[in-house]
Design an enzyme around this catalytic site. Structure first.
Site, PDB file in Angstrom:
ATOM      1  N   LYS A   1      -1.498  27.067  -6.601  1.00  0.00           N
ATOM      2  CA  LYS A   1      -2.568  26.470  -6.344  1.00  0.00           C
ATOM      3  C   LYS A   1      -2.954  26.187  -4.774  1.00  0.00           C
ATOM      4  O   LYS A   1      -4.082  26.186  -4.378  1.00  0.00           O
ATOM      5  CB  LYS A   1      -2.302  24.744  -7.047  1.00  0.00           C
TER       6      LYS A   1
ATOM      7  N   ASP B   1      -5.799  21.012  -9.210  1.00  0.00           N
ATOM      8  CA  ASP B   1      -4.786  19.824  -9.163  1.00  0.00           C
ATOM      9  C   ASP B   1      -5.044  18.878 -10.277  1.00  0.00           C
ATOM     10  O   ASP B   1      -5.920  19.063 -11.177  1.00  0.00           O
ATOM     11  CB  ASP B   1      -4.949  19.187  -7.790  1.00  0.00           C
TER      12      ASP B   1
END
Length: 222
Positions: free
Chosen positions: A132, A150
């Site tokens: 991420k 997220d």
């Protein structure tokens, strides 16, 4: 009174609907980049690392002083772990984060001439940074067609039907989003979804009355 025209089985096709949604969010939010403050690729990587389990606002307060004295890997190593801890204490998990930042700085100095590598695969191998984070860094710095998943992106993607509601696997969500987000929107989609989730489509008490998607018939509501 605005009527919500969204219906299941939207006949424009998923990609067309996603395009309309991103157009609406772009009009609503504008072309905004990360809310983290930074001065170069290295400081952005540090800010992203610090943002884990912390707010961007809290990180920005901490990095005001940090980046005055340590805006390169070499300066961070000169600062040292103990002084670093004191400067980032407000971000939470500061013991672990400081170890990761020092370890990352050592690797960058040793293997990359003090520069942050410009590929996702290499960034992903650095301490404290994962898939991420690497996606966020590449997207922010180079407009790379990646989406950092997220909790905000996860929630919004589920509510809008991009992925099954309640999906929690970030890799699978990322893969599904890359299939349906039109190519032209990939440099911006992650930012738009994050900011929309952070300030409008929030986990608790989402602001549906102010939501451009609801008013344009692109969301069925909660």
């Amino acid at each position: 009174m605005v009527v919500n025209r969204f219906v299941e089985g939207y006949n424009g096709g998923m990609k067309n609907r996603v395009n309309l949604i991103l157009e609406a969010l772009f009009d609503f939010i504008g072309h905004r980049k990360s809310e983290l403050n930074y001065f170069n690729p290295y400081t952005f990587a540090v800010a992203v690392l610090l943002s884990a389990q912390s707010t961007d606002k809290g990180v920005n307060i901490a990095t005001v002083e940090l980046f005055k004295v340590a805006d390169t890997p070499g300066k961070m190593l000169d600062l040292g772990e103990e002084k670093l801890k004191k400067l980032i204490k407000r971000t939470g998990f500061f013991n672990m984060k400081s170890k990761h930042i020092i370890a990352m700085s050592e690797i960058l100095e040793r293997d990359f001439e003090g520069e942050l590598p410009a590929t996702r695969d290499l960034i992903e191998t650095l301490p404290g940074l994962g898939r991420k984070s690497a996606n966020v860094i590449m997207n922010e710095l180079y407009d790379a067609p990646y989406i950092g998943v997220d909790t905000h992106v996860m929630r919004v993607a589920g509510r809008l039907g991009f992925v099954p509601k309640g999906s929690k696997n970030p890799i699978k969500i990322e893969e599904e989003l890359l299939k349906i987000v039109p190519k032209k929107w990939l440099p911006y989609a992650g930012h738009l979804l994050v900011l929309f989730g952070r300030y409008t489509c929030m986990a608790k008490k989402p602001k549906c009355e102010a939501c451009p998607l609801w008013h344009r018939g692109l969301c069925k509501g909660l």
